[in-house]
Write a protein that holds these residues in place. Structure first.
Motif, PDB file in Angstrom:
ATOM      1  N   SER A  23       0.821  -1.211   0.000  1.00 25.62           N
ATOM      2  CA  SER A  23       0.000   0.000   0.000  1.00 25.62           C
ATOM      3  C   SER A  23       0.859   1.266   0.000  1.00 25.62           C
ATOM      4  O   SER A  23       0.371   2.342  -0.317  1.00 25.62           O
ATOM      5  N   ASP A  24       2.130   1.134   0.323  1.00 23.32           N
ATOM      6  CA  ASP A  24       3.020   2.292   0.383  1.00 23.32           C
ATOM      7  C   ASP A  24       3.849   2.390  -0.904  1.00 23.32           C
ATOM      8  O   ASP A  24       4.445   1.405  -1.329  1.00 23.32           O
ATOM      9  N   PRO A  25       3.904   3.577  -1.526  1.00 18.69           N
ATOM     10  CA  PRO A  25       4.648   3.728  -2.784  1.00 18.69           C
ATOM     11  C   PRO A  25       6.147   3.458  -2.657  1.00 18.69           C
ATOM     12  O   PRO A  25       6.762   2.968  -3.608  1.00 18.69           O
ATOM     13  N   ILE A  26       6.733   3.727  -1.507  1.00 15.98           N
ATOM     14  CA  ILE A  26       8.161   3.441  -1.322  1.00 15.98           C
ATOM     15  C   ILE A  26       8.405   1.940  -1.388  1.00 15.98           C
ATOM     16  O   ILE A  26       9.347   1.474  -2.038  1.00 15.98           O
ATOM     17  N   ARG A  27       7.547   1.175  -0.761  1.00 24.81           N
ATOM     18  CA  ARG A  27       7.715  -0.286  -0.774  1.00 24.81           C
ATOM     19  C   ARG A  27       7.481  -0.847  -2.180  1.00 24.81           C
ATOM     20  O   ARG A  27       8.144  -1.804  -2.585  1.00 24.81           O
ATOM     21  N   LEU A  31      10.234  -3.044  -4.304  1.00 30.27           N
ATOM     22  CA  LEU A  31       9.917  -4.316  -4.962  1.00 30.27           C
ATOM     23  C   LEU A  31      10.239  -4.265  -6.450  1.00 30.27           C
ATOM     24  O   LEU A  31      10.796  -5.216  -7.007  1.00 30.27           O
ATOM     25  N   LEU A  32       9.917  -3.159  -7.081  1.00 27.60           N
ATOM     26  CA  LEU A  32      10.199  -3.018  -8.510  1.00 27.60           C
ATOM     27  C   LEU A  32      11.700  -3.081  -8.765  1.00 27.60           C
ATOM     28  O   LEU A  32      12.154  -3.785  -9.663  1.00 27.60           O
ATOM     29  N   ASP A  33      12.477  -2.371  -7.958  1.00 27.51           N
ATOM     30  CA  ASP A  33      13.938  -2.423  -8.093  1.00 27.51           C
ATOM     31  C   ASP A  33      14.467  -3.840  -7.882  1.00 27.51           C
ATOM     32  O   ASP A  33      15.308  -4.309  -8.640  1.00 27.51           O
ATOM     33  N   SER A  99       1.803  -3.129 -11.980  1.00 29.19           N
ATOM     34  CA  SER A  99       1.184  -1.902 -11.488  1.00 29.19           C
ATOM     35  C   SER A  99       2.249  -0.914 -11.022  1.00 29.19           C
ATOM     36  O   SER A  99       2.170   0.297 -11.303  1.00 29.19           O
ATOM     37  N   ALA A 100       3.261  -1.400 -10.307  1.00 29.60           N
ATOM     38  CA  ALA A 100       4.342  -0.531  -9.823  1.00 29.60           C
ATOM     39  C   ALA A 100       5.129   0.053 -10.989  1.00 29.60           C
ATOM     40  O   ALA A 100       5.537   1.221 -10.956  1.00 29.60           O
ATOM     41  N   LYS A 101       5.328  -0.738 -12.025  1.00 33.26           N
ATOM     42  CA  LYS A 101       6.047  -0.266 -13.210  1.00 33.26           C
ATOM     43  C   LYS A 101       5.246   0.837 -13.914  1.00 33.26           C
ATOM     44  O   LYS A 101       5.799   1.858 -14.319  1.00 33.26           O
ATOM     45  N   GLN A 106       4.438   6.656 -14.975  1.00 31.23           N
ATOM     46  CA  GLN A 106       3.589   7.853 -14.875  1.00 31.23           C
ATOM     47  C   GLN A 106       4.286   8.946 -14.075  1.00 31.23           C
ATOM     48  O   GLN A 106       4.175  10.122 -14.396  1.00 31.23           O
ATOM     49  N   GLU A 107       5.026   8.575 -13.038  1.00 24.83           N
ATOM     50  CA  GLU A 107       5.768   9.555 -12.243  1.00 24.83           C
ATOM     51  C   GLU A 107       6.863  10.216 -13.075  1.00 24.83           C
ATOM     52  O   GLU A 107       7.111  11.408 -12.962  1.00 24.83           O
TER      53      GLU A 107
END
Length: 114
Positions: A23-27, A31-33, A99-101, A106-107
């Motif tokens: 739920s947290d964008p940092i996490r 995970l993506l990294d 989703s994270a990618k 988008q960022e």
């Protein structure tokens, strides 16, 4: 000698904990990294948060059963528990990473960062 962190067994990994962890964008960025680089030194993620805050985020991911962390001297290395997560919740990790990618792309377009 550093005490090794504890990790939940496969049968202890719960969907609610995973949802809370991602739920947290940092996490999600961590995970993506990890998905792109494989096992990484935890200091790799200092671009996302200060050391104490990063320890909190890594602990959340570890407690949810999403990553495995090992100590080597004073360094900590983490890796995603892909096989365990796929066994327990088929397709979930791939969906989270996609989703994270998308979120990361988008960022980059909007120029915002966490």
């Amino acid at each position: 000698m550093s005490k090794q962190p504890t990790h939940p067994n496969l049968d202890q990994i719960e969907l609610n904990s995973i949802f809370e962890a991602v739920s947290d964008p940092i996490r999600r960025k961590i995970l993506l990294d990890l998905s792109e680089k494989g096992e990484s030194n935890c200091s790799t993620f200092l671009v996302y948060a200060p050391k104490t805050n990063l320890s909190y985020h890594m602990g959340k991911l570890r407690d949810a059963g999403m990553i495995f962390t090992r100590y080597e001297g004073t360094q900590r290395f983490s890796i995603i528990r892909k096989e365990d997560l796929e066994k327990k919740f088929p397709g979930l990790l791939d969906t989270i990473l996609k989703s994270a990618k998308l979120e990361s792309a988008q960022e980059e377009v909007s120029g915002s960062k966490v």
